[in-house]
Structures are given as structure tokens and as C-alpha cells.
Motif scaffolding. Structure first.
Motif, PDB file in Angstrom:
ATOM      1  N   ARG A 115      -6.533 -10.220  -7.402  1.00 13.59           N
ATOM      2  CA  ARG A 115      -5.477 -10.751  -6.506  1.00 13.59           C
ATOM      3  C   ARG A 115      -4.230  -9.895  -6.578  1.00 13.59           C
ATOM      4  N   SER A 116      -3.858  -9.492  -7.787  1.00 12.91           N
ATOM      5  CA  SER A 116      -2.643  -8.705  -7.949  1.00 12.91           C
ATOM      6  C   SER A 116      -2.778  -7.335  -7.294  1.00 12.91           C
ATOM      7  N   ALA A 117      -3.948  -6.721  -7.418  1.00 14.81           N
ATOM      8  CA  ALA A 117      -4.163  -5.425  -6.771  1.00 14.81           C
ATOM      9  C   ALA A 117      -4.110  -5.560  -5.253  1.00 14.81           C
ATOM     10  N   LEU A 118      -4.713  -6.627  -4.720  1.00 16.91           N
ATOM     11  CA  LEU A 118      -4.670  -6.858  -3.274  1.00 16.91           C
ATOM     12  C   LEU A 118      -3.238  -7.083  -2.808  1.00 16.91           C
ATOM     13  N   HIS A 119      -2.490  -7.841  -3.583  1.00 16.17           N
ATOM     14  CA  HIS A 119      -1.099  -8.093  -3.208  1.00 16.17           C
ATOM     15  C   HIS A 119      -0.303  -6.785  -3.190  1.00 16.17           C
ATOM     16  N   GLN A 120      -0.499  -5.955  -4.201  1.00 16.82           N
ATOM     17  CA  GLN A 120       0.194  -4.662  -4.233  1.00 16.82           C
ATOM     18  C   GLN A 120      -0.175  -3.820  -3.021  1.00 16.82           C
ATOM     19  N   ALA A 121      -1.446  -3.924  -2.618  1.00 14.86           N
ATOM     20  CA  ALA A 121      -1.922  -3.146  -1.475  1.00 14.86           C
ATOM     21  C   ALA A 121      -1.503  -3.745  -0.138  1.00 14.86           C
ATOM     22  N   GLY A 122      -0.981  -4.970  -0.184  1.00 16.06           N
ATOM     23  CA  GLY A 122      -0.637  -5.639   1.066  1.00 16.06           C
ATOM     24  C   GLY A 122      -1.867  -6.050   1.850  1.00 16.06           C
ATOM     25  N   ARG A 123      -2.956  -6.349   1.142  1.00 16.85           N
ATOM     26  CA  ARG A 123      -4.220  -6.707   1.778  1.00 16.85           C
ATOM     27  C   ARG A 123      -4.573  -8.161   1.477  1.00 16.85           C
ATOM     28  N   GLY A 167       0.797  -1.211   0.000  1.00 18.44           N
ATOM     29  CA  GLY A 167       0.000   0.000   0.000  1.00 18.44           C
ATOM     30  C   GLY A 167       0.828   1.257   0.000  1.00 18.44           C
ATOM     31  N   ALA A 168       2.069   1.195  -0.501  1.00 16.86           N
ATOM     32  CA  ALA A 168       3.008   2.308  -0.385  1.00 16.86           C
ATOM     33  C   ALA A 168       2.336   3.633  -0.672  1.00 16.86           C
ATOM     34  N   GLY A 169       2.563   4.567   0.194  1.00 16.12           N
ATOM     35  CA  GLY A 169       1.789   5.764   0.454  1.00 16.12           C
ATOM     36  C   GLY A 169       1.354   6.583  -0.733  1.00 16.12           C
ATOM     37  N   VAL A 170       0.175   6.358  -1.213  1.00 15.98           N
ATOM     38  CA  VAL A 170      -0.431   7.214  -2.219  1.00 15.98           C
ATOM     39  C   VAL A 170      -1.832   7.545  -1.721  1.00 15.98           C
ATOM     40  N   THR A 171      -2.088   8.843  -1.571  1.00 17.14           N
ATOM     41  CA  THR A 171      -3.364   9.245  -0.998  1.00 17.14           C
ATOM     42  C   THR A 171      -4.211   9.961  -2.040  1.00 17.14           C
ATOM     43  N   VAL A 172      -5.519   9.899  -1.839  1.00 16.08           N
ATOM     44  CA  VAL A 172      -6.468  10.659  -2.648  1.00 16.08           C
ATOM     45  C   VAL A 172      -6.822  11.896  -1.841  1.00 16.08           C
ATOM     46  N   GLY A 226      -8.917   9.446   1.019  1.00 21.04           N
ATOM     47  CA  GLY A 226      -8.761   7.997   1.058  1.00 21.04           C
ATOM     48  C   GLY A 226      -7.373   7.642   0.581  1.00 21.04           C
ATOM     49  N   ARG A 227      -7.132   6.348   0.437  1.00 19.94           N
ATOM     50  CA  ARG A 227      -5.812   5.872   0.019  1.00 19.94           C
ATOM     51  C   ARG A 227      -5.942   5.000  -1.233  1.00 19.94           C
ATOM     52  N   LEU A 228      -5.081   5.261  -2.184  1.00 20.76           N
ATOM     53  CA  LEU A 228      -5.018   4.433  -3.387  1.00 20.76           C
ATOM     54  C   LEU A 228      -3.963   3.373  -3.118  1.00 20.76           C
ATOM     55  N   GLU A 229      -4.416   2.238  -2.593  1.00 21.44           N
ATOM     56  CA  GLU A 229      -3.485   1.254  -2.042  1.00 21.44           C
ATOM     57  C   GLU A 229      -2.896   0.330  -3.094  1.00 21.44           C
ATOM     58  N   GLY A 230      -3.620   0.064  -4.145  1.00 21.92           N
ATOM     59  CA  GLY A 230      -3.114  -0.846  -5.158  1.00 21.92           C
ATOM     60  C   GLY A 230      -3.933  -0.774  -6.426  1.00 21.92           C
ATOM     61  N   VAL A 231      -3.270  -0.966  -7.550  1.00 18.29           N
ATOM     62  CA  VAL A 231      -3.946  -1.030  -8.845  1.00 18.29           C
ATOM     63  C   VAL A 231      -3.246  -2.103  -9.660  1.00 18.29           C
ATOM     64  N   ALA A 232      -4.016  -2.949 -10.308  1.00 16.84           N
ATOM     65  CA  ALA A 232      -3.425  -3.967 -11.173  1.00 16.84           C
ATOM     66  C   ALA A 232      -4.296  -4.172 -12.400  1.00 16.84           C
ATOM     67  N   ALA A 233      -3.669  -4.559 -13.483  1.00 18.00           N
ATOM     68  CA  ALA A 233      -4.396  -4.816 -14.720  1.00 18.00           C
ATOM     69  C   ALA A 233      -3.697  -5.927 -15.477  1.00 18.00           C
ATOM     70  N   GLU A 281      -1.680  11.921  -4.501  1.00 20.44           N
ATOM     71  CA  GLU A 281      -0.404  12.504  -4.093  1.00 20.44           C
ATOM     72  C   GLU A 281       0.387  11.506  -3.265  1.00 20.44           C
ATOM     73  N   THR A 282       1.661  11.839  -3.077  1.00 21.95           N
ATOM     74  CA  THR A 282       2.452  11.068  -2.145  1.00 21.95           C
ATOM     75  C   THR A 282       1.845  11.200  -0.749  1.00 21.95           C
ATOM     76  N   ASP A 283       2.126  10.273   0.081  1.00 22.74           N
ATOM     77  CA  ASP A 283       1.539  10.240   1.403  1.00 22.74           C
ATOM     78  C   ASP A 283       1.772  11.538   2.149  1.00 22.74           C
ATOM     79  N   ALA A 284       0.900  11.827   3.067  1.00 24.43           N
ATOM     80  CA  ALA A 284       1.036  12.986   3.946  1.00 24.43           C
ATOM     81  C   ALA A 284       1.205  14.290   3.187  1.00 24.43           C
ATOM     82  N   PRO A 285       0.183  14.682   2.431  1.00 22.01           N
ATOM     83  CA  PRO A 285       0.268  16.004   1.812  1.00 22.01           C
ATOM     84  C   PRO A 285       0.296  17.060   2.900  1.00 22.01           C
TER      85      PRO A 285
END
Lengths: 407, 248
Positions: free
Chosen positions: A261-269, A10-15, A234-241, A223-227
């Protein structure tokens, strides 16, 4: 099949900002009310002749002063500009230093349809300005301006492109805008493919028979985490295609499941941590079945027990390239408000899915983690994992429980 | 031999760069299928040449395609049918070739490429294909990227957007990106700077043009260069071990 990529979970990307124009109107509140209260009514298409198409209805963004009408060559850029401007204002973010990623399927159809009559009669046409350039200039954006055209999954895929720009460390802020309008070329292309239904989108229904298209523009500032300003949405935790498919006109359950599954894995969920799924579920006979089969592969009997799987497309139609971002907005609103709105029109659910929670049963806890799925013509499957601003960290209770069972 | 995966900020090299150009006056336009009948065969042949001799890695390959007008002909064909003999004469399969992503779909299904594929359709697409492809590799999203660009201007698209190529000139470029040192390396993808301290130039707004420039700069033995297109730029440098016979 591609392995899920290793990354900081879920490396820090926030909405930080949201802007949306849909057939419900402008803003998240009208969209939420429409999703709650029966949906936006379709209207007759009037900017081209539909008598050869077998259907004449579509969903339109309501008129407002200054917005060019349907069929006008400037409508797509105007919708996108409005959504981007609203999202930047919501985020309190400047355009300077902000990159733009546009997601659309039918920029070509809009151009060709708008130019056709003049071209055929005079053999001339005005010089064009690309869509991303018009929007970036109008909104004062000074970073890159990129256009993603990955069919109806373009919105999700664009979120992935933007997320990678940020996690690469090169870019601090990106506004992702999904936009599409209703064009004569696209409409008749879909009609010829027998994708349009005169009854509209009926996701999960026994009598589902295709889609009703819609126009919309939706933008997220990420944006990067902690604007350094304001709140996060919210948090954009993972995206996969992926493009895992055996043929271009039908999604494959295996491909949809792999994307989730790939998006969840990227998000660490873990799947057990997901509280809400906003499905692609456009109401096609094969597509809905493939997608629910995929979701069952990933989430198992939770689809029956407690995990709500919802489609927004009954309420506002299929927003084409904008759908992935519109449905991310709906997912974020679900997480912010802690409330799940049901899929509309569930009077005749396909018997295979009558026991599933299609949003008619509230979840056992306020949702904190959402998955939004998009599929597109050509075999593209995409999934986005979003976390509430207050979300519990990835891998908390569910992971500890899973580890305990693993002994 | 399995393709290696990237590791964070690692190298990304360009290999197998292939360019094809041919005049292709649209046929089967009245049915809406010239993309299927004329673009796809050339695309498949160009990609086959780019991939020739490389280890097979279908499950870990993403296709990143750039095109502005390669499928414009399909939209024109649909309107020609609807406004002319009637929509019932339009082949139902026309819409399967309506957007540039149809080209990604065809390649992916043909070859079983199921990685995180993307289609770029903006002015900077040719540059973005290299840059985003490098991002995918450095972030270990896949083991290999097939970067592709296709343009096929119609008279209408060329009138609206000059400098994307001659009318009916079908141009296809393909290159393989993988996470290894050597040859020509992709360095930085970012905003197009107002000035640059590197040699380079602004590419014409055709998706194929950056591919052609990479080939030209390498043939000229340039050490570093930047290609700008739209609001994006991408940097390249020649690896010290790049020899006369190393492939691009």
C-alpha cells in the motif's frame, strides 16, 4: 504503523539500463527464455562439502571466460561488476558522476568462507577490499558507493535508497546492483534453520517445503526523469519497506500489505491500476500464505478475476540479496514485452489458491504497472512499483472511476 | 505528544547520542548465538538510553543501522561447527543472527518500530546512517529515525580489515534524528569530496566512528564540520540556539 508519505506521485525516476546474470545466463533474453521454458536446472554444489546439509543442489550462473568459479573470493565482485557494466552500457551512461548502491545478504559469508582454511592453518589472511569499492573502481563510478544488507529484501530496499538519493535532488544517476553467491557459511546456516528444501522452490504448491538458493547479479541504472540520451526501460514509481513483524523468521500479512500500500501511495497508483504482481513467494509454508493473504487484502478478488501473481523462483531459485533487483528486471521485461509468463510448476497448487491467477491466465490488457514484493529474514517487507515506459499516467481511468463511485 | 514530520528541505537534528564500549569475548560461539547473547543486551541498553525522555512514536520510527563486522562471529561459528563437531550441533537459531540486519530486527520487534528500516554494511555505513536517515525525514517517510552503529571485530575480521576496532571490543552507538531545528543539525549527504572548505576529517572505516566524531566536534563547540567515510560524506552544523545543556 507508519503513514504513507506524501510526495509527488511517481515523481520522475526512470530506469534507463538493465544488466543481469542469473542461472539462465547473461542478459534479459536468456532470462526470459528460461522463465518461459521450464527453468534453469540446479547443479550439485562442488566448492564445499554438503553431506551434512540434507541437500546438495543450488542454481549457479553459467561459467564464462574470466568469471572466477564458485567459492573463489573474487566471484561476487566479478558478477556485480559484469552486471553493472552491462547496465551502464545498456543505458549509454558514463560511470563518472554515477553513484552505486549494492544490495547483498552474504558478503560476510563470502569473505569468511573464502578465508577460513587459510586463516585456520596459518593465522594470517590477506587485506580485504570492500565489495562496493571493488565494483565502483572496476566500473569507473565516481559517486557514492553504498552497501545495503537488509537480508533477502535488500534488493528492493536498495532501490528505495537509490530512489531517495535521486528525489532529494542531489544525485542524477544511481546504479543499483543486487548480488549474492552461494557460501558454505550461509548454506549451512539456512540448512540448520530448516529453510532449504531438497525439492527446490515450489511457490504456491500444496507440497512446498522451503527454498533452493541461487546466485545472481542484477543491476538497474536509475536516473532523474527525461535523461538526455536514448530510451527509458521503465519507471521506478515507488518503493516502500517496513519491518513490521511479530517474530524474525516469518513474514506477517499485515506487514506485507502495508509495504504494498505504501509503495502504491508513493507511486500515486490505485490497486486497480496494477496489472502484474511479481511475488516474493519463495515456497515456504508460512511465507507464501502470509504474502497471498496480504495481496488479497490489497487487491481483493482481482487475484481471482484478472490480476496475475507470479513467482520467478521456481525457474532460477532464490537469489537472496539479488532477488529484489532480479525480480524488478523480470517485472520490467514483462511490462516491455506486454506478456505475462506464468509461475512454473503449478501442477499441485495449494487448494486455497486454485482459483487465483498465478500467471496461467493472460491479463485482459497488456500490463503497464507492476508491483514486485520482497520479504526478508528479520521481518522486513518491501514492495516496488514499476511503470512501463509507455504507461498511462498515474490516476487515469481507475482513479476517475473510483471518484465517480465515491460520488 | 506526536513526533512532527519533516517538510521537504527542513532541518534534521541529532539528539540522544549515546556510545557504549566494552570488551566482550565471544561466548556461546560454539552454538552460533554470541550475537544474541552478548551484542543484543548492550544494543538494547544503548538504544534505551538514546530514547530516554523522548515521546513514544513506535509506528513512525525507522531504524537505520550501520555495521561491518558485528555479526561476523556467527559466520565463523557456523564454519567452526560444520568443520568440527558437525552441523547437527549448530543451534538452528544461529542464522537468525547471521547478518547485521538481525540487530534491526531485534530492536524493531522489541519496540514495535515498523518504519522503513535499512541496514548499511559498507565502508561508509556510519556516515550513510546519518545521511539516509535525514533523507527519510526530509521526504516524510517517517517521523523519527533511530540511527545505530555496531562493531564487534573478530580476530579474522580485524586481520582482513584493520582500523575497524580492537578485537572483541564491542562498540555500540545510537542517536535519534528528528525533523526539528536545534542542537546538531545534519546538513548534506553526498560524495566524499576530494577537498573541502569545511573543517572535518576522514573517519576510520568503523561504523561507529562517525558517531564518536559527532560527539567530539560538538564537545569542541565546532560550528560546522564534514565527516568523510568511504565514498560518502555528511555535513553537520550547530544550530544557533544550541546551548551548553542542549542534548546530543
Amino acid at each position: 504503523m507508519a503513514k504513507p508519505e506524501p510526495s509527488e506521485p511517481g515523481a520522475g525516476v526512470t530506469v534507463t539500463g538493465v544488466g543481469v546474470l542469473t542461472p539462465a545466463g547473461r542478459g534479459v533474453d536468456p532470462l526470459w527464455r528460461t522463465l518461459s521454458a521450464g527453468g534453469a536446472p540446479p547443479r550439485p554444489i562442488e566448492h564445499f562439502d554438503t553431506t551434512q546439509a540434507g541437500t546438495h543442489l543450488a542454481h549457479f550462473v553459467p561459467h564464462e571466460p574470466g568469471l572466477p568459479g564458485p567459492g573463489h573470493p573474487g566471484r561476487m565482485a566479478a558478477l556485480a561488476t559484469a552486471a553493472v557494466a552491462d547496465a551502464l552500457a545498456d543505458a549509454g551512461a558514463p560511470g563518472a558522476g554515477t553513484a552505486l548502491v549494492i544490495a547483498t545478504t552474504d558478503e560476510t559469508g563470502a569473505e569468511v568462507s573464502a578465508r577460513w582454511d587459510g586463516w585456520r592453518s596459518s593465522g594470517t589472511t590477506p587485506a580485504g577490499v570492500p565489495l562496493e569499492e571493488r565494483v565502483a573502481t572496476a566500473c569507473g563510478l565516481t559517486g557514492q558507493a553504498v552497501t545495503v544488507a537488509t537480508t533477502s529484501a535488500a534488493g528492493c530496499v536498495a532501490l528505495g535508497v537509490a530512489r531517495r538519493m535521486i528525489t532529494s535532488g542531489r544525485v542524477r544517476r544511481v546504479v543499483v546492483c543486487g548480488v549474492d553467491v552461494i557460501t558454505e557459511a550461509g548454506f549451512y546456516g539456512l540448512a540448520a534453520l530448516r529453510t532449504l528444501s531438497p525439492h527446490g522452490c515450489r511457490p504456491f504448491s500444496a507440497d512446498r517445503s522451503g527454498i533452493r538458493i541461487s546466485e545472481a547479479a542484477a543491476a538497474l541504472v536509475i536516473e532523474t526523469d527525461a535523461p538526455q540520451r536514448g530510451r527509458i526501460r521503465g519507471r521506478l514509481e515507488g518503493v516502500a519497506a517496513n519491518n513490521l513483524a511479530a517474530q524474525p523468521a516469518r513474514p506477517e500479512a499485515e506487514g506485507v500489505a502495508a509495504a504494498v500500500r505504501s509503495a502504491l501511495h508513493q507511486a500515486g497508483r490505485l490497486p486497480a491500476e496494477v496489472d502484474y504482481v511479481n511475488a516474493h513467494a519463495a515456497g515456504t509454508r508460512h511465507g507464501d500464505a502470509a504474502e497471498l493473504s496480504a495481496l488479497h487484502q490489497v487487491f481483493g478478488d482481482r487475484l481471482i478475476r484478472d490480476l496475475p501473481v507470479v513467482s520467478s523462483k521456481v525457474a532460477i531459485g532464490h537469489c537472496q540479496g539479488a532477488a529484489g533487483v532480479v525480480e524488478a528486471v523480470v517485472s520490467l521485461a514483462t511490462l516491455e514485452r506486454g506478456e505475462v509468463l506464468p509461475t512454473l510448476g503449478l501442477a499441485s497448487v495449494d487448494p486455497r489458491w486454485r482459483e487465483y491467477n498465478l500467471g496461467q491466465r493472460p491479463p485482459g490488457r497488456p500490463p503497464e504497472v507492476a508491483v514486485s514484493v520482497s520479504c526478508g529474514l528479520g521481518g522486513v517487507n518491501a514492495a516496488v512499483v514499476l511503470g512501463a515506459a509507455r504507461a498511462r499516467p498515474s490516476g487515469s481511468d481507475a482513479r476517475r472511476e473510483a471518484d465517480a463511485h465515491a460520488g | 505528544m506526536r513526533a512532527d514530520r519533516g517538510t521537504g528541505a527542513g532541518p534534521v537534528r541529532v539528539i540522544g547520542l549515546t556510545l557504549t564500549r566494552e570488551q566482550a569475548v565471544p561466548t556461546s560461539a560454539d552454538q552460533g548465538l554470541p550475537v544474541r547473547d552478548q551484542v543484543l543486551p548492550v544494543l538494547r541498553a544503548t538504544v534505551a538510553e538514546a530514547l530516554a525522555g523522548l515521546p513514544d512514536a513506535p509506528g513512525e520510527t525507522a531504524v537505520v543501522l550501520a555495521s561491518r563486522h558485528a555479526t561476523w562471529i556467527t559466520a565463523e561459528a557456523i564454519l567452526t561447527a560444520v568443520r568440527g563437531p558437525g552441523a547437527r550441533w549448530l543451534d538452528p537459531r544461529a542464522f537468525l543472527h547471521y547478518t547485521p540486519h538481525a540487530l534491526v530486527s531485534a530492536l524493531s520487534i522489541d519496540r514495535g518500530l515498523d518504519g522503513p528500516s535499512v541496514t548499511f554494511s559498507g565502508v561508509s555505513g556510519g556516515v550513510d546512517a546519518f545521511g539516509h536517515g535525514a533523507d527519510l525525514l526530509r521526504q516524510s517517510a517517517c517521523a523519527r529515525v533511530l540511527a545505530v552503529a555496531v562493531e564487534w571485530p573478530t580476530a579474522l575480521s580485524a586481520a582482513a580489515y584493520p582500523d575497524t576496532g580492537a578485537v572483541s571490543l564491542l562498540t555500540v552507538a545510537s542517536a535519534v534524528l528528528d525533523p526539528r531545528p536545534g542542537g546538531v543539525q545534519v546538513t548534506q549527504w553526498g560524495p566524499s569530496p576530494a577537498g573541502s572548505d569545511r573543517p572535518g576529517e576522514r573517519a576510520a572505516p568503523s561504523a561507529v566512528e562517525p558517531f564518536r566524531l559527532v560527539r567530539r566536534y560538538r564537545a569542541e563547540r565546532a560550528l560546522q564540520w564534514t565527516i568523510r567515510q568511504g565514498r560518502s560524506s555528511v555535513g553537520f552544523e550547530r544550530h544557533p540556539d544550541d546551548g551548553e545543556d542542549t542534548d546530543v
